[in-house]
Design an enzyme around this catalytic site. Structure first.
Site, PDB file in Angstrom:
ATOM      1  CB  CYS A 180       3.762 -10.709   5.159  1.00 32.97           C
ATOM      2  SG  CYS A 180       4.985  -9.566   5.793  1.00 32.97           S
ATOM      3  CD  GLU A 191       5.406 -15.011   5.047  1.00 36.66           C
ATOM      4  OE1 GLU A 191       4.881 -13.999   4.521  1.00 36.66           O
ATOM      5  OE2 GLU A 191       6.628 -15.146   5.165  1.00 36.66           O
ATOM      6  CB  CYS A 194       8.558 -10.324   8.959  1.00 39.51           C
ATOM      7  SG  CYS A 194       6.774 -10.236   9.171  1.00 39.51           S
ATOM      8  CG  ASN A 223      -1.998   0.991   1.191  1.00 39.12           C
ATOM      9  OD1 ASN A 223      -1.786   2.178   1.442  1.00 39.12           O
ATOM     10  ND2 ASN A 223      -3.176   0.546   0.830  1.00 39.12           N
ATOM     11  CB  ALA A 224       0.412   4.616  -1.467  1.00 37.62           C
ATOM     12  CE1 TYR A 268       5.681   2.968   0.274  1.00 37.00           C
ATOM     13  CE2 TYR A 268       7.766   2.796   1.441  1.00 37.00           C
ATOM     14  CZ  TYR A 268       7.052   3.119   0.295  1.00 37.00           C
ATOM     15  OH  TYR A 268       7.714   3.581  -0.815  1.00 37.00           O
TER      16      TYR A 268
HETATM   17  N1  THU Z   1       7.199  -9.962   2.792  1.00 37.34           N
HETATM   18  C1  THU Z   1       6.382 -11.054   2.860  1.00 37.34           C
HETATM   19  O1  THU Z   1       5.328 -11.099   2.227  1.00 37.34           O
HETATM   20  N2  THU Z   1       6.783 -12.090   3.616  1.00 37.34           N
HETATM   21  C2  THU Z   1       7.976 -12.162   4.280  1.00 37.34           C
HETATM   22  O2  THU Z   1       8.246 -13.181   4.909  1.00 37.34           O
HETATM   23  C3  THU Z   1       8.903 -11.034   4.249  1.00 37.34           C
HETATM   24  C4  THU Z   1       8.440  -9.829   3.523  1.00 37.34           C
HETATM   25  C5  THU Z   1       6.780  -8.852   1.940  1.00 37.34           C
HETATM   26  C6  THU Z   1       6.358  -7.594   2.648  1.00 37.34           C
HETATM   27  C7  THU Z   1       6.621  -6.556   1.595  1.00 37.34           C
HETATM   28  O3  THU Z   1       5.504  -6.475   0.728  1.00 37.34           O
HETATM   29  C8  THU Z   1       7.795  -7.098   0.815  1.00 37.34           C
HETATM   30  O4  THU Z   1       7.860  -8.482   1.114  1.00 37.34           O
HETATM   31  C9  THU Z   1       9.131  -6.438   1.151  1.00 37.34           C
HETATM   32  O5  THU Z   1       9.354  -6.465   2.509  1.00 37.34           O
END
Ligand code: THU
Length: 162
Positions: free
Chosen positions: A73, A75, A112, A65-66, A68
């Protein structure tokens, strides 16, 4: 004073091609899901595929999203959708595949902290370990047998006064 030691275990496969067939197939579904990621800001595409105990597979990808921090994520997108559709069905395993529009990814990305916390909640809710399979475009694949291996000392509902 007492010193406590904790150990984590990860299985390392040299490539996707060494994996058991059903795990490789779940990883392919995660890679396919990554293609639909909405990631115009990071150009990083992550896909997740969750196998439920009833055999259903739920996929998801990262949504940016703009503003941030409003993004999510892969997951958590997949896990929350799985839980919203099948609230009573435990997760058996989750495959996570990460890719970049800028360069080939040669090692697995690990989830993360926020996603580890979200996933361990489902492990604790159902009292069933969730296997985590991690891969980039190419290279080694990691398999953790439990989210707890990635998140010792997690916060959990037991801390909340009743
Ligand atoms: N991201 C994920 O979708 N999963 C992870 O395990 C790490 C990071 C995404 C979040 C963001 O859209 C992009 O990767 C860069 O951080």
């Amino acid at each position: 004073m007492e010193k406590l030691n904790f150990t984590s275990e990860v299985m390392v496969f040299e490539s996707r091609f060494e994996l058991p067939k059903e795990i490789e197939e779940l990883l392919v579904m995660a890679s396919e899901a990554a293609k639909n990621a909405y990631s115009p800001y990071s150009h990083f595409k992550v896909g997740a595929a969750i196998l439920l105990n009833n055999g259903v597979i739920i996929t998801g990808n990262n949504q940016e999203n703009a503003a941030y921090p409003s993004g999510l994520c892969a997951e958590r997108t997949a896990a929350f959708y799985a839980s919203s559709q099948y609230p009573d069905v435990p997760f058996s395993r989750i495959a996570i595949s990460s890719h970049s529009a800028l360069k080939q990814t040669t090692e697995p990305v690990t989830p993360c902290g926020g996603c580890r916390q979200a996933l361990i909640e489902f492990e604790q809710k159902f009292n069933q370990k969730i296997e985590i399979i991690l891969s980039g475009d190419v290279g080694k694949v990691y398999i953790f047998k439990s989210v707890a291996d990635l998140l010792p000392f997690s916060f959990h509902s037991g801390y909340l006064p009743k």
